[in-house]
Design a protein around this motif. Sequence first.
Motif, PDB file in Angstrom:
ATOM      1  N   LEU A  33       0.711  -1.659   0.033  1.00 51.53           N
ATOM      2  CA  LEU A  33       0.435   0.545   0.169  1.00 51.53           C
ATOM      3  C   LEU A  33       0.768   1.290  -0.413  1.00 51.53           C
ATOM      4  O   LEU A  33       0.576   2.182  -0.937  1.00 51.53           O
ATOM      5  N   ALA A  34       1.155   1.177   1.125  1.00 49.83           N
ATOM      6  CA  ALA A  34       2.653   2.332   0.816  1.00 49.83           C
ATOM      7  C   ALA A  34       3.614   2.393  -0.412  1.00 49.83           C
ATOM      8  O   ALA A  34       4.137   3.282  -0.480  1.00 49.83           O
ATOM      9  N   GLN A  35       4.175   1.890  -1.383  1.00 51.07           N
ATOM     10  CA  GLN A  35       4.522   1.560  -2.619  1.00 51.07           C
ATOM     11  C   GLN A  35       3.307   2.113  -3.189  1.00 51.07           C
ATOM     12  O   GLN A  35       3.988   2.893  -4.300  1.00 51.07           O
ATOM     13  N   ASN A  36       2.255   1.405  -3.556  1.00 49.28           N
ATOM     14  CA  ASN A  36       1.401   2.596  -4.422  1.00 49.28           C
ATOM     15  C   ASN A  36       1.160   3.761  -4.016  1.00 49.28           C
ATOM     16  O   ASN A  36       0.943   4.885  -5.099  1.00 49.28           O
ATOM     17  N   ALA A  37       2.048   4.256  -2.803  1.00 45.74           N
ATOM     18  CA  ALA A  37       1.119   5.580  -2.453  1.00 45.74           C
ATOM     19  C   ALA A  37       2.375   6.647  -3.123  1.00 45.74           C
ATOM     20  O   ALA A  37       2.091   7.700  -3.307  1.00 45.74           O
ATOM     21  N   GLU A  38       3.830   5.840  -3.033  1.00 44.66           N
ATOM     22  CA  GLU A  38       4.803   6.482  -3.554  1.00 44.66           C
ATOM     23  C   GLU A  38       4.219   6.552  -5.011  1.00 44.66           C
ATOM     24  O   GLU A  38       4.863   7.905  -5.505  1.00 44.66           O
ATOM     25  N   ARG A  39       3.505   5.865  -5.890  1.00 42.98           N
ATOM     26  CA  ARG A  39       3.564   5.762  -7.472  1.00 42.98           C
ATOM     27  C   ARG A  39       2.482   6.869  -7.348  1.00 42.98           C
ATOM     28  O   ARG A  39       3.209   7.461  -8.427  1.00 42.98           O
ATOM     29  N   LEU A  40       1.789   6.949  -6.839  1.00 46.24           N
ATOM     30  CA  LEU A  40       0.908   8.126  -6.741  1.00 46.24           C
ATOM     31  C   LEU A  40       1.959   9.352  -6.558  1.00 46.24           C
ATOM     32  O   LEU A  40       1.257  10.381  -7.790  1.00 46.24           O
ATOM     33  N   LEU A  41       2.681   9.731  -6.030  1.00 46.99           N
ATOM     34  CA  LEU A  41       2.695  10.787  -5.646  1.00 46.99           C
ATOM     35  C   LEU A  41       3.451  11.303  -7.043  1.00 46.99           C
ATOM     36  O   LEU A  41       3.796  12.291  -7.307  1.00 46.99           O
ATOM     37  N   HIS A  42       3.982  10.223  -7.556  1.00 49.44           N
ATOM     38  CA  HIS A  42       5.227  10.465  -8.372  1.00 49.44           C
ATOM     39  C   HIS A  42       4.789   9.925 -10.119  1.00 49.44           C
ATOM     40  O   HIS A  42       5.336   9.784 -11.181  1.00 49.44           O
ATOM     41  N   ALA A  43       3.389  10.224  -9.907  1.00 48.04           N
ATOM     42  CA  ALA A  43       2.579   9.625 -11.060  1.00 48.04           C
ATOM     43  C   ALA A  43       2.860  10.990 -12.748  1.00 48.04           C
ATOM     44  O   ALA A  43       2.657  12.365 -11.966  1.00 48.04           O
ATOM     45  N   ASP A  45       1.237  12.074 -14.794  1.00 46.80           N
ATOM     46  CA  ASP A  45      -0.220  12.888 -15.730  1.00 46.80           C
ATOM     47  C   ASP A  45      -1.383  12.247 -14.772  1.00 46.80           C
ATOM     48  O   ASP A  45      -1.189  11.580 -13.971  1.00 46.80           O
ATOM     49  N   PRO A  46      -2.667  13.056 -14.631  1.00 47.00           N
ATOM     50  CA  PRO A  46      -3.191  12.921 -14.276  1.00 47.00           C
ATOM     51  C   PRO A  46      -3.924  11.653 -14.511  1.00 47.00           C
ATOM     52  O   PRO A  46      -4.582  11.299 -14.109  1.00 47.00           O
ATOM     53  N   GLN A  47      -3.467  11.258 -15.740  1.00 40.26           N
ATOM     54  CA  GLN A  47      -4.893   9.904 -16.416  1.00 40.26           C
ATOM     55  C   GLN A  47      -3.910   8.390 -15.503  1.00 40.26           C
ATOM     56  O   GLN A  47      -4.578   7.794 -14.932  1.00 40.26           O
ATOM     57  N   GLU A  48      -2.273   9.090 -14.945  1.00 40.89           N
ATOM     58  CA  GLU A  48      -2.089   7.405 -14.557  1.00 40.89           C
ATOM     59  C   GLU A  48      -1.897   7.607 -13.019  1.00 40.89           C
ATOM     60  O   GLU A  48      -1.743   6.787 -12.001  1.00 40.89           O
ATOM     61  N   GLN A  49      -2.275   9.201 -12.671  1.00 38.34           N
ATOM     62  CA  GLN A  49      -2.501   9.610 -11.415  1.00 38.34           C
ATOM     63  C   GLN A  49      -3.709   8.665 -11.209  1.00 38.34           C
ATOM     64  O   GLN A  49      -4.455   8.208  -9.298  1.00 38.34           O
ATOM     65  N   LEU A  50      -5.200   9.349 -11.547  1.00 37.38           N
ATOM     66  CA  LEU A  50      -6.068   8.120 -11.287  1.00 37.38           C
ATOM     67  C   LEU A  50      -6.675   6.923 -11.261  1.00 37.38           C
ATOM     68  O   LEU A  50      -6.905   6.340 -10.980  1.00 37.38           O
ATOM     69  N   GLN A  51      -5.575   6.389 -11.981  1.00 43.30           N
ATOM     70  CA  GLN A  51      -5.415   4.700 -11.769  1.00 43.30           C
ATOM     71  C   GLN A  51      -4.440   4.118 -10.554  1.00 43.30           C
ATOM     72  O   GLN A  51      -4.934   3.328 -10.414  1.00 43.30           O
ATOM     73  N   HIS A  52      -3.728   5.207 -10.598  1.00 35.49           N
ATOM     74  CA  HIS A  52      -3.479   4.371  -9.372  1.00 35.49           C
ATOM     75  C   HIS A  52      -4.210   5.001  -8.139  1.00 35.49           C
ATOM     76  O   HIS A  52      -4.283   4.426  -6.485  1.00 35.49           O
ATOM     77  N   LEU A  53      -4.492   5.387  -8.150  1.00 36.57           N
ATOM     78  CA  LEU A  53      -5.999   6.110  -6.819  1.00 36.57           C
ATOM     79  C   LEU A  53      -6.572   5.244  -7.170  1.00 36.57           C
ATOM     80  O   LEU A  53      -7.066   5.223  -5.987  1.00 36.57           O
ATOM     81  N   GLN A  54      -7.677   5.128  -8.506  1.00 34.76           N
ATOM     82  CA  GLN A  54      -8.577   3.607  -8.193  1.00 34.76           C
ATOM     83  C   GLN A  54      -7.944   2.823  -7.208  1.00 34.76           C
ATOM     84  O   GLN A  54      -8.557   1.511  -6.800  1.00 34.76           O
ATOM     85  N   SER A  55      -6.515   1.928  -7.896  1.00 32.05           N
ATOM     86  CA  SER A  55      -5.786   1.102  -7.856  1.00 32.05           C
ATOM     87  C   SER A  55      -5.840   0.722  -5.752  1.00 32.05           C
ATOM     88  O   SER A  55      -6.333   0.060  -5.119  1.00 32.05           O
ATOM     89  N   SER A  99      -1.612  18.507  -1.999  1.00 29.60           N
ATOM     90  CA  SER A  99      -3.440  18.052  -1.473  1.00 29.60           C
ATOM     91  C   SER A  99      -2.876  15.893  -1.923  1.00 29.60           C
ATOM     92  O   SER A  99      -2.969  15.038  -0.974  1.00 29.60           O
ATOM     93  N   LEU A 100      -2.223  15.727  -2.925  1.00 32.68           N
ATOM     94  CA  LEU A 100      -2.466  14.631  -3.197  1.00 32.68           C
ATOM     95  C   LEU A 100      -1.109  14.246  -1.983  1.00 32.68           C
ATOM     96  O   LEU A 100      -0.595  12.666  -1.489  1.00 32.68           O
ATOM     97  N   GLN A 101       0.439  15.352  -1.746  1.00 31.92           N
ATOM     98  CA  GLN A 101       1.039  14.772  -0.997  1.00 31.92           C
ATOM     99  C   GLN A 101       0.759  14.318   0.422  1.00 31.92           C
ATOM    100  O   GLN A 101       1.324  13.157   0.773  1.00 31.92           O
ATOM    101  N   ASP A 102      -0.308  15.136   1.109  1.00 31.62           N
ATOM    102  CA  ASP A 102      -0.795  15.182   1.646  1.00 31.62           C
ATOM    103  C   ASP A 102      -1.306  13.429   1.734  1.00 31.62           C
ATOM    104  O   ASP A 102      -1.328  12.047   3.312  1.00 31.62           O
ATOM    105  N   PHE A 103      -2.583  13.430   0.759  1.00 33.18           N
ATOM    106  CA  PHE A 103      -2.775  11.802   1.079  1.00 33.18           C
ATOM    107  C   PHE A 103      -2.005  10.350   0.940  1.00 33.18           C
ATOM    108  O   PHE A 103      -1.963  10.281   1.807  1.00 33.18           O
TER     109      PHE A 103
END
Length: 550
Positions: A33-43, A45-55, A99-103
């Motif tokens: 879960l922590a690794q996926n959160a790191e991927r979200l932070l460093h995505a 583009d917005p589409q990649e962020q959205l995919q990581h966020l859904q996961s 905000s994504l950094q906080d999340f």
Amino acid sequence: MSKGKSTADELQQHLQQLSNAFAVRLQVELPALAQNAERLLHAADPQEQLQHLQSLRDQLHKLAGAAGTFGFSSLGQRARELEQEADQWLETLQQEQQSLQDFSHSLQQLALQQFQAERGQEAATRVVKPPRPNSSARRIYILEDQLAIGENMRLTLNNFGYHAEHFSHIADLDHALQQQLPDALIVDVNLPDESLTGLEYAASLQQRLDEPLPLLVITTQDDFATYLEAVRVGAMGFFTKPVDIPQLENRLERCFAQQQGEPYRVLIIDDDRELASRFSLILRGANMLVEMLHEPADIFARMRSFNPEVVLLDVSMPDCTGPELAQIIRMNDDWLRVPIVYLSAETDINRQMNALIKAGDDFVTKPISDNALVAAVFSRAQRARLLSNALSRDSLTGLLKHADIKEQAAVELERAQRSGKPASVAMLDIDFFKKVNDSYGHAAGDNVIRALANLLRQRLRRIDSLGRYGGEEFLVVLPDCPPDQALRILDEIRQRFADLHFIADGQQFSVTLSAGIASTDDAPASADDLLDKADRALYTAKHGGRNQVR
């Protein structure tokens, strides 16, 4: 150590093992879960962020539902809060970096915390006590001061297959109760030679027992006050003299059916194997039959082989969601009666309603306490069985209807052909039944039909199938039963039925039956052929003088 305590200890041991396995699982899932959160932070583009966020949202959803169930309440609560925050991001599509950094930081903190299982409150989970096992002869105690009435009742109930004992005095009954408790008690209200009435004695007796006995009351008093007093002492049946004993026996059978039936069958469909195993253990501890399914594609074979009375279905599963699978189940008319209960960590009321609208009957939110799970499943299973019985069973006798008993005959013929073990079917018909209706009325005729149905239930095995074929005709399907054995069984039932005494308008009468037997040993071409052979044997019995089995 008693058997009940041993079973409860064994259940708690299995539950502890599952909780330990879940704790080991967390050591893998939380870092992921922590690794996926790191991927979200460093995505990028917005589409990649959205995919990581859904996961991440899906991971949090499963964690929120499972953690609390296994005793990790704080972890489950925090996961639910973060799931809701992820939902807000997905719905608003706001992708501000700060905000994504906080999340992301909150998710990493969740993964780093050391949660302890808070099992203290759940450790003493109450295991529902299984009902008393069914015996071949239920014990009935009769308190009746009039010797002739009491003995007639005892003999007739014994003909039905019970073990009945008659007592003329309270002291004699008390002595017997100290030796062994019966399955049910029949008490006369009027006991002129005793200091207590039958109802007063019954009230004092029920208070002394750990669990009240099924109680039937017989009396000469047919007034509201006596009815009310009977209800207040827990009576489940009220009969005025002269007592129609087949009617009384029918009420006894209903009392026992309420207390004990076949275990409810529950199918759990969840991709989380540990969570499904825990639910399965809890429901099995409550005397239910449970099977688990982890691959939705296997749903057709499992529904046909297990024939569940309730389906517990996870909402969020990969490849096929719960609502999608529920719609697939509902496309088969044979499974329309089966209630579908969603088990999910989903708390959004709109999503719950959407799932129920597509297909489903109830929504239970994870985590759920063990007792709440048992209560939710039990109530749904009980209602489903009552509905199924109402649709497939004859209202007068409680036996299978014409089409359903014919289907059972076809099933047993196929089984006999596969296994090579013989099965038998028997057609039974009440002799001169029209004369019963003409002489004593249709109500008396209904009592005769009910009496034969109850006698068949008492004398035959659980695996045998019984149906009202039409009018006063019955069909019995006997698996793994050669024709000579079927002949002995049916002839004994014929004799028992002839010994029963019926009462109508103060008049006493008896009735006989005829029966015809056919066997799979006769190599029938089809189920219809098998039934036709039994029908021809019945015709022979009728024209051979009746009151016989051919």
